[in-house]
Design a protein around this motif. Structure first.
Motif, PDB file in Angstrom:
ATOM      1  N   CYS A   1       0.811  -1.212   0.000  1.00 52.64           N
ATOM      2  CA  CYS A   1       0.000   0.000   0.000  1.00 52.64           C
ATOM      3  C   CYS A   1       0.844   1.260   0.000  1.00 52.64           C
ATOM      4  O   CYS A   1       0.352   2.346   0.312  1.00 52.64           O
ATOM      5  N   HIS A   2       2.109   1.091  -0.332  1.00 52.51           N
ATOM      6  CA  HIS A   2       2.981   2.218  -0.648  1.00 52.51           C
ATOM      7  C   HIS A   2       3.526   1.983  -2.050  1.00 52.51           C
ATOM      8  O   HIS A   2       4.733   1.988  -2.268  1.00 52.51           O
ATOM      9  N   PRO A   3       2.632   1.791  -3.040  1.00 48.19           N
ATOM     10  CA  PRO A   3       3.081   1.381  -4.373  1.00 48.19           C
ATOM     11  C   PRO A   3       3.703   2.528  -5.164  1.00 48.19           C
ATOM     12  O   PRO A   3       3.550   3.708  -4.816  1.00 48.19           O
ATOM     13  N   ALA A   4       4.366   2.166  -6.242  1.00 46.73           N
ATOM     14  CA  ALA A   4       5.014   3.166  -7.090  1.00 46.73           C
ATOM     15  C   ALA A   4       3.992   4.004  -7.851  1.00 46.73           C
ATOM     16  O   ALA A   4       4.268   5.141  -8.227  1.00 46.73           O
ATOM     17  N   THR A   5       2.815   3.443  -8.098  1.00 45.53           N
ATOM     18  CA  THR A   5       1.747   4.150  -8.798  1.00 45.53           C
ATOM     19  C   THR A   5       0.560   4.275  -7.852  1.00 45.53           C
ATOM     20  O   THR A   5       0.633   3.887  -6.688  1.00 45.53           O
TER      21      THR A   5
ATOM     22  N   LEU B   1      12.091   2.052  -4.417  1.00 44.14           N
ATOM     23  CA  LEU B   1      13.074   2.936  -3.810  1.00 44.14           C
ATOM     24  C   LEU B   1      14.085   2.151  -2.996  1.00 44.14           C
ATOM     25  O   LEU B   1      13.802   1.061  -2.495  1.00 44.14           O
ATOM     26  N   THR B   2      15.264   2.709  -2.833  1.00 45.36           N
ATOM     27  CA  THR B   2      16.254   2.129  -1.942  1.00 45.36           C
ATOM     28  C   THR B   2      15.869   2.440  -0.501  1.00 45.36           C
ATOM     29  O   THR B   2      15.024   3.315  -0.240  1.00 45.36           O
ATOM     30  N   VAL B   3      16.493   1.768   0.444  1.00 51.13           N
ATOM     31  CA  VAL B   3      16.222   2.037   1.853  1.00 51.13           C
ATOM     32  C   VAL B   3      16.576   3.481   2.189  1.00 51.13           C
ATOM     33  O   VAL B   3      15.859   4.152   2.937  1.00 51.13           O
ATOM     34  N   GLY B   4      17.672   3.981   1.616  1.00 44.10           N
ATOM     35  CA  GLY B   4      18.050   5.366   1.859  1.00 44.10           C
ATOM     36  C   GLY B   4      17.021   6.344   1.343  1.00 44.10           C
ATOM     37  O   GLY B   4      16.705   7.353   1.994  1.00 44.10           O
TER      38      GLY B   4
ATOM     39  N   CYS C   1      14.045   6.307   3.610  1.00 40.17           N
ATOM     40  CA  CYS C   1      14.390   7.021   4.835  1.00 40.17           C
ATOM     41  C   CYS C   1      14.242   8.522   4.654  1.00 40.17           C
ATOM     42  O   CYS C   1      13.623   9.213   5.480  1.00 40.17           O
ATOM     43  N   ARG C   2      14.791   9.044   3.572  1.00 38.32           N
ATOM     44  CA  ARG C   2      14.718  10.488   3.336  1.00 38.32           C
ATOM     45  C   ARG C   2      13.279  10.938   3.118  1.00 38.32           C
ATOM     46  O   ARG C   2      12.885  12.051   3.511  1.00 38.32           O
ATOM     47  N   GLN C   3      12.492  10.084   2.526  1.00 39.11           N
ATOM     48  CA  GLN C   3      11.083  10.391   2.307  1.00 39.11           C
ATOM     49  C   GLN C   3      10.330  10.395   3.633  1.00 39.11           C
ATOM     50  O   GLN C   3       9.523  11.292   3.903  1.00 39.11           O
TER      51      GLN C   3
END
Length: 214
Positions: free
Chosen positions: A74-78, A145-148, A151-153
């Motif tokens: 539920c945190h999809p790219a689209t 996304l990468t873990v980094g 994190c920034r998000q």
């Protein structure tokens, strides 16, 4: 976690599409279970003397929850949620409205009730439910996304719902929908650890400067 949640299967499809559901391989479920692993405690990173590096390592551990299918679906790219352990596209296809509550005329609560609902005689073991069922905002898309980057998000108030660091700790530790991930209903695995352990890690991450991995 901001959580992880799938979207609604329309009632009509559930009624007339039983044969389709029975044949859906990706819905094959395991009994409700944890991942079989625990989360490390913040104290386990005490040997990392550099505070910034310790903070990054703590977030990497917390990301084992954030990147689990229960959250990432539920945190999809689209604006279309995914579902299942393999994070396949939601069946049938759902495209969220701006409210994150599903398409117009077919909101998530059409089929997702306040609690998980078992399905008798189907290979889809249950329909997940929670009183606050919804897709994450578009600004919190994590898939790919990468873990980094996650994190920034997560720590950016412009992207995380204007949450402060203290708000993030409360959200991770107290939000009922985040907590659903560890009680996802039959047929779904749960992320490692517990909601309380995740909140403790996020608190320790904040306390060490909320540094993000590269």
């Amino acid at each position: 976690m901001l959580a992880k949640r799938t979207f609604a299967i329309p009632f009509a499809a559930a009624v007339v599409g039983t044969a389709m559901i029975v044949g859906l391989g990706p819905f094959l479920g395991h009994a409700e279970t944890s991942s079989g692993s625990s989360l490390k405690a913040a104290s386990d990173f005490g040997s990392i003397t550099d505070t910034a590096q310790r903070s990054k390592a703590i977030f990497v551990e917390a990301s084992r929850v954030l990147t689990h299918p229960r959250c990432i679906n539920c945190h999809p790219a689209t604006r279309s949620p995914t579902q299942g352990e393999d994070m396949h596209p939601h069946v049938p296809l759902m495209i969220a409205s701006d409210s994150s509550l599903g398409p117009a005329g077919l909101v998530c609560s059409t089929c997702h009730g306040e609690e998980n609902r078992p399905i008798v005689g189907s290979r889809l073991k249950s329909i997940p439910g929670n009183a606050h069922w919804s897709l994450a905002p578009a600004s919190m898309a994590w898939q790919g996304l990468t873990v980094g980057e996650i994190c920034r998000q997560v720590k950016d108030p412009a992207l995380n719902g204007d949450r402060s660091h203290a708000d993030l700790v409360r959200h991770m530790g107290e939000d009922h929908l985040v907590g659903w991930a560890w009680h996802p209903g039959e047929g779904r695995s749960a992320p490692p650890g517990s909601q309380e352990e995740l909140a403790a890690l996020i608190s320790a991450w904040v306390g060490t400067g909320a540094e993000c991995p590269d």
